[in-house]
Write a protein that holds these residues in place. Sequence first.
Motif, short mmCIF file in Angstrom:
data_model
loop_
_atom_site.label_atom_id
_atom_site.label_comp_id
_atom_site.label_asym_id
_atom_site.label_seq_id
_atom_site.Cartn_x
_atom_site.Cartn_y
_atom_site.Cartn_z
N GLN A 1 -2.43 -7.61 -10.65
CA GLN A 1 -1.52 -7.96 -9.56
C GLN A 1 -1.30 -6.77 -8.63
O GLN A 1 -1.37 -6.91 -7.41
CB GLN A 1 -0.19 -8.42 -10.13
N LEU A 2 -1.07 -5.62 -9.21
CA LEU A 2 -0.88 -4.42 -8.38
C LEU A 2 -2.14 -4.08 -7.59
O LEU A 2 -2.06 -3.66 -6.44
CB LEU A 2 -0.46 -3.24 -9.26
N ARG A 3 -3.30 -4.28 -8.19
CA ARG A 3 -4.56 -4.00 -7.48
C ARG A 3 -4.69 -4.89 -6.25
O ARG A 3 -5.04 -4.43 -5.16
CB ARG A 3 -5.74 -4.21 -8.42
N TRP A 4 -4.37 -6.18 -6.41
CA TRP A 4 -4.46 -7.10 -5.28
C TRP A 4 -3.40 -6.79 -4.22
O TRP A 4 -3.66 -6.88 -3.02
CB TRP A 4 -4.32 -8.54 -5.75
N GLN A 5 -2.20 -6.41 -4.64
CA GLN A 5 -1.16 -6.08 -3.68
C GLN A 5 -1.52 -4.82 -2.89
O GLN A 5 -1.32 -4.76 -1.69
CB GLN A 5 0.18 -5.89 -4.39
N ARG A 6 -2.07 -3.83 -3.56
CA ARG A 6 -2.48 -2.60 -2.87
C ARG A 6 -3.63 -2.84 -1.91
O ARG A 6 -3.78 -2.14 -0.92
CB ARG A 6 -2.87 -1.53 -3.89
N ALA A 7 -4.45 -3.85 -2.22
CA ALA A 7 -5.56 -4.19 -1.33
C ALA A 7 -5.09 -4.99 -0.12
O ALA A 7 -5.87 -5.27 0.78
CB ALA A 7 -6.63 -4.97 -2.10
N GLY A 8 -3.80 -5.38 -0.11
CA GLY A 8 -3.25 -6.09 1.03
C GLY A 8 -3.25 -7.60 0.89
O GLY A 8 -2.93 -8.30 1.85
N ALA A 9 -3.58 -8.11 -0.28
CA ALA A 9 -3.58 -9.56 -0.47
C ALA A 9 -2.14 -10.06 -0.57
O ALA A 9 -1.27 -9.37 -1.09
CB ALA A 9 -4.34 -9.93 -1.74
N ARG A 10 -1.90 -11.26 -0.05
CA ARG A 10 -0.59 -11.86 -0.13
C ARG A 10 -0.36 -12.41 -1.53
O ARG A 10 -1.13 -13.21 -2.03
CB ARG A 10 -0.47 -13.00 0.86
N THR A 11 0.69 -11.96 -2.16
CA THR A 11 1.09 -12.47 -3.46
C THR A 11 2.54 -12.90 -3.31
O THR A 11 3.43 -12.19 -3.74
CB THR A 11 0.91 -11.43 -4.57
N SER A 12 2.76 -14.03 -2.70
CA SER A 12 4.11 -14.44 -2.31
C SER A 12 5.02 -14.73 -3.47
O SER A 12 6.23 -14.62 -3.34
CB SER A 12 4.02 -15.65 -1.39
N THR A 13 4.48 -15.11 -4.63
CA THR A 13 5.36 -15.45 -5.74
C THR A 13 5.59 -14.30 -6.69
O THR A 13 6.14 -14.47 -7.75
CB THR A 13 4.76 -16.63 -6.54
N SER A 14 5.14 -13.12 -6.33
CA SER A 14 5.32 -11.98 -7.21
C SER A 14 6.19 -10.94 -6.53
O SER A 14 6.29 -10.88 -5.31
CB SER A 14 3.96 -11.37 -7.56
N PRO A 15 6.84 -10.10 -7.33
CA PRO A 15 7.72 -9.08 -6.73
C PRO A 15 6.90 -8.01 -6.01
O PRO A 15 5.70 -7.88 -6.20
CB PRO A 15 8.44 -8.49 -7.94
N ALA A 16 7.58 -7.29 -5.18
CA ALA A 16 6.92 -6.20 -4.45
C ALA A 16 6.43 -5.16 -5.44
O ALA A 16 7.03 -4.97 -6.51
CB ALA A 16 7.90 -5.57 -3.47
N PRO A 17 5.34 -4.44 -5.11
CA PRO A 17 4.83 -3.43 -6.05
C PRO A 17 5.86 -2.32 -6.24
O PRO A 17 6.59 -1.97 -5.33
CB PRO A 17 3.56 -2.92 -5.40
N ALA A 18 5.91 -1.80 -7.45
CA ALA A 18 6.85 -0.74 -7.78
C ALA A 18 6.46 0.54 -7.06
O ALA A 18 5.28 0.82 -6.84
CB ALA A 18 6.88 -0.51 -9.28
N ALA A 19 7.46 1.31 -6.64
CA ALA A 19 7.19 2.59 -5.97
C ALA A 19 6.58 3.55 -6.98
O ALA A 19 6.99 3.61 -8.13
CB ALA A 19 8.50 3.15 -5.42
#
Length: 173
Positions: A154-172
């Motif tokens: 999930q973090l890999r996809w979020q960092r790549a810029g993919a929309r993951t609308s049902t998941s929380p924002a990536p942790a700092a």
Amino acid sequence: MRAMALVIGLAATAGLVACGGDPRLMNISAGQNSPDEFAVLPTRALSMPPDLAVLPAPTPGGANITDPTPQADAVAALGGDPGRLADQGVAAADQALVAHASRRGNQADIRSRLAQADVEWRSRNSRRPLETLFGTSVYLRAYRAMTLDPVAEQLRWQRAGARTSTSPAPAAE
């Protein structure tokens, strides 16, 4: 003396195995070691038919009027017609997907072939005798090398810029 120790050991092992819960009612994959309350469906209440002379013929292997029908019950609760739940083929919105997926043909017996391939894979890549002897599943152990870490993925996809609308924002970091 050795025979007595062996009998006691086998009895103790059998006692421990007998204390195990039904794995279908346990949510072992989520780390829960208690019954899964969503796996148990209550049956409907028994009722007396209006005319005992006109009872329906029994259908071996068929549905019973007290059997739960969760899909039909959900449709009825949402205001739909449960009688229209019959398989009506592929929905219009999904026809392009089905056509693309079966563009090179499909096999009618794919489920049985995959089940056989799974049994062969698990017998080669796990301790199959333990599964049959103790009634435990070695599915997760056999496929461990093929599993993904869901949080890392999930973090890999979020960092790549993919929309993951049902998941929380990536942790700092």
